[in-house]
Design a protein around this motif. Sequence first.
Motif, PDB file in Angstrom:
ATOM      1  N   VAL A 104      33.585  48.939  37.306  1.00  0.00           N
ATOM      2  CA  VAL A 104      35.196  48.480  37.207  1.00  0.00           C
ATOM      3  C   VAL A 104      35.412  47.190  37.462  1.00  0.00           C
ATOM      4  N   LEU A 105      34.670  46.589  38.813  1.00  0.00           N
ATOM      5  CA  LEU A 105      34.949  45.227  38.982  1.00  0.00           C
ATOM      6  C   LEU A 105      34.109  44.162  37.950  1.00  0.00           C
ATOM      7  N   ASP A 106      32.880  44.715  37.688  1.00  0.00           N
ATOM      8  CA  ASP A 106      32.136  43.739  36.903  1.00  0.00           C
ATOM      9  C   ASP A 106      32.670  43.627  35.392  1.00  0.00           C
ATOM     10  N   SER A 107      33.483  44.644  35.033  1.00  0.00           N
ATOM     11  CA  SER A 107      34.104  44.810  33.539  1.00  0.00           C
ATOM     12  C   SER A 107      35.445  43.934  33.462  1.00  0.00           C
ATOM     13  N   ARG A 108      36.066  43.890  34.757  1.00  0.00           N
ATOM     14  CA  ARG A 108      37.635  43.486  34.920  1.00  0.00           C
ATOM     15  C   ARG A 108      37.609  42.030  35.359  1.00  0.00           C
ATOM     16  N   ILE A 109      36.726  41.570  36.451  1.00  0.00           N
ATOM     17  CA  ILE A 109      36.795  40.262  36.724  1.00  0.00           C
ATOM     18  C   ILE A 109      35.752  39.387  36.152  1.00  0.00           C
ATOM     19  N   PRO A 110      36.304  38.237  35.714  1.00  0.00           N
ATOM     20  CA  PRO A 110      35.462  37.119  35.039  1.00  0.00           C
ATOM     21  C   PRO A 110      34.301  36.958  35.723  1.00  0.00           C
ATOM     22  N   ASP A 111      33.091  36.476  35.292  1.00  0.00           N
ATOM     23  CA  ASP A 111      31.792  36.244  36.062  1.00  0.00           C
ATOM     24  C   ASP A 111      32.023  34.936  36.733  1.00  0.00           C
ATOM     25  N   ASN A 112      32.957  33.941  36.437  1.00  0.00           N
ATOM     26  CA  ASN A 112      32.835  32.715  37.067  1.00  0.00           C
ATOM     27  C   ASN A 112      34.101  32.802  38.465  1.00  0.00           C
ATOM     28  N   LEU A 113      34.664  34.060  38.656  1.00  0.00           N
ATOM     29  CA  LEU A 113      35.486  34.273  39.687  1.00  0.00           C
ATOM     30  C   LEU A 113      34.939  35.397  40.866  1.00  0.00           C
ATOM     31  N   ARG A 114      33.893  35.207  40.672  1.00  0.00           N
ATOM     32  CA  ARG A 114      32.779  36.077  41.705  1.00  0.00           C
ATOM     33  C   ARG A 114      31.837  35.309  42.708  1.00  0.00           C
ATOM     34  N   GLY A 115      31.610  36.062  43.675  1.00  0.00           N
ATOM     35  CA  GLY A 115      30.682  35.405  44.548  1.00  0.00           C
ATOM     36  C   GLY A 115      29.127  35.553  43.930  1.00  0.00           C
ATOM     37  N   LYS A 116      28.213  35.084  44.540  1.00  0.00           N
ATOM     38  CA  LYS A 116      26.782  35.159  44.328  1.00  0.00           C
ATOM     39  C   LYS A 116      26.367  36.639  44.104  1.00  0.00           C
ATOM     40  N   TRP A 124      31.632  39.069  46.690  1.00  0.00           N
ATOM     41  CA  TRP A 124      32.989  38.896  46.617  1.00  0.00           C
ATOM     42  C   TRP A 124      33.550  38.743  45.453  1.00  0.00           C
ATOM     43  N   TYR A 125      34.958  39.363  45.169  1.00  0.00           N
ATOM     44  CA  TYR A 125      35.723  38.967  43.742  1.00  0.00           C
ATOM     45  C   TYR A 125      36.931  38.217  43.876  1.00  0.00           C
ATOM     46  N   GLY A 126      37.229  37.683  43.096  1.00  0.00           N
ATOM     47  CA  GLY A 126      38.687  36.675  43.155  1.00  0.00           C
ATOM     48  C   GLY A 126      39.630  37.658  42.407  1.00  0.00           C
ATOM     49  N   PHE A 127      40.943  37.946  42.927  1.00  0.00           N
ATOM     50  CA  PHE A 127      41.668  38.744  42.506  1.00  0.00           C
ATOM     51  C   PHE A 127      42.994  38.106  41.704  1.00  0.00           C
ATOM     52  N   SER A 128      43.297  36.758  42.243  1.00  0.00           N
ATOM     53  CA  SER A 128      44.353  36.352  41.697  1.00  0.00           C
ATOM     54  C   SER A 128      44.063  34.527  41.772  1.00  0.00           C
ATOM     55  N   GLN A 290      47.301  44.284  40.087  1.00  0.00           N
ATOM     56  CA  GLN A 290      47.028  42.725  39.921  1.00  0.00           C
ATOM     57  C   GLN A 290      48.637  42.125  39.678  1.00  0.00           C
ATOM     58  N   GLY A 291      49.457  42.995  39.147  1.00  0.00           N
ATOM     59  CA  GLY A 291      50.768  42.469  39.111  1.00  0.00           C
ATOM     60  C   GLY A 291      51.456  41.947  40.709  1.00  0.00           C
ATOM     61  N   TYR A 292      51.271  43.154  41.632  1.00  0.00           N
ATOM     62  CA  TYR A 292      51.698  42.915  42.777  1.00  0.00           C
ATOM     63  C   TYR A 292      50.854  41.879  43.553  1.00  0.00           C
ATOM     64  N   PHE A 293      49.773  41.883  43.348  1.00  0.00           N
ATOM     65  CA  PHE A 293      48.878  40.871  44.045  1.00  0.00           C
ATOM     66  C   PHE A 293      48.918  39.433  43.765  1.00  0.00           C
ATOM     67  N   ALA A 294      49.333  39.171  42.410  1.00  0.00           N
ATOM     68  CA  ALA A 294      49.749  38.028  42.031  1.00  0.00           C
ATOM     69  C   ALA A 294      50.905  37.160  42.282  1.00  0.00           C
ATOM     70  N   ASN A 295      52.020  38.264  42.014  1.00  0.00           N
ATOM     71  CA  ASN A 295      53.393  37.958  42.088  1.00  0.00           C
ATOM     72  C   ASN A 295      53.778  37.732  43.534  1.00  0.00           C
ATOM     73  N   TRP A 300      48.503  33.894  39.445  1.00  0.00           N
ATOM     74  CA  TRP A 300      48.135  34.731  38.069  1.00  0.00           C
ATOM     75  C   TRP A 300      47.059  35.738  38.354  1.00  0.00           C
ATOM     76  N   PRO A 301      47.216  36.796  37.492  1.00  0.00           N
ATOM     77  CA  PRO A 301      46.028  37.803  37.516  1.00  0.00           C
ATOM     78  C   PRO A 301      44.849  37.456  37.170  1.00  0.00           C
ATOM     79  N   VAL A 302      43.824  37.777  37.590  1.00  0.00           N
ATOM     80  CA  VAL A 302      42.554  37.331  36.886  1.00  0.00           C
ATOM     81  C   VAL A 302      41.962  38.386  35.988  1.00  0.00           C
ATOM     82  N   VAL A 303      42.528  39.460  35.854  1.00  0.00           N
ATOM     83  CA  VAL A 303      42.422  40.525  34.620  1.00  0.00           C
ATOM     84  C   VAL A 303      43.079  40.238  33.477  1.00  0.00           C
ATOM     85  N   ALA A 304      42.341  40.287  32.253  1.00  0.00           N
ATOM     86  CA  ALA A 304      43.137  39.705  30.947  1.00  0.00           C
ATOM     87  C   ALA A 304      44.068  40.856  30.619  1.00  0.00           C
TER      88      ALA A 304
END
Length: 346
Positions: A104-116, A124-128, A290-295, A300-304
Amino acid sequence: MKAAINKKILLAVLALAASSGHAQENVLNLYSARHYQTDEQLYANFTKQTGIKINRIEADDNALLERLKNEGKNSPADVILMVDAARLWRAQIEGLFQPVKSRVLDSRIPDNLRGKDDGKGAEWYGFSTRARVIVYNKANVNPADVPTYESLADPKNKGKVCTRSGSHPYMLSLIGSLIERNGEAATEKWAQGMVANFARPPRGGDTDQIKGVASGECGVALANSYYYARLLRSTKPEDKEMMSKVALVWPNQNGAGTHVNVSGGGVAKNAPHREAAVKFLEYLASDEAQGYFANGNNEWPVVASAVAKNETLEAMGKFKTEKISIATIGKNQIAAQKILDRVGYK
């Protein structure tokens, strides 16, 4: 008789342990540096959907990091949420996260917004996301003179520039981005130019920089986009008057794009409720969350596929963002701090 009693006691202990273990599965201990009222609904919806109760400890990033280090292996933390790449990276190198493998996380969070990720999953993952923008005084500054971060160090802007402390994580992350784009030597020259162009010594937070620009003490300043949006949404007459005097530039639109940072998190190293922790991170990647987290903080949401229904953000317009790895930006903060020390950027 005695053997029968002992057997009953053993069965009772095992039953209690089993019931306690079951109860623990419905609990999540969250250590969060986020402290926005709109997050209440975010957490309430997670509990409604999963039945998992959230116990929260909220403090600023530094306080949470110190607490986690002091608690060590006995820490009850399941999930750690931080509000900047520099802080996420610090938590990572101090071994406070554990890797997570999640489709779920790998398919929705862009590669450049994640930890190693060493093959075991991201830590870790970026969410907004939030952008580092240039705010200028409409009466005193031509936006054509400040189109990029680099232009702030140009001699034409001498005596005009204001920022918060260079050592603040927001600034360290920006400088980490500039190092990745331009190299250390060029970034040090930029930092020297910034110091030469200061209207006043660095002080205060991002809101103070915007106020300084509005008052005319500063011609131009750096601020995170959500501070700007928050003031635009304010109904206070004094804020409305202040914002009528300033405008923003999305930096580097003809080049690498505007620097963006993240609010993100991961599963704590010694999480006692790991399954619940992963569920929570996956929930944060859902369109609804994502809507709650960003607003909650005008981000901005990170999920397209997610949409932030925020008229103020929409009015601020679209812009080109950088594609540099957030993890790399965090890693560059050590070099960034050394540059700041060398040039006297307090």
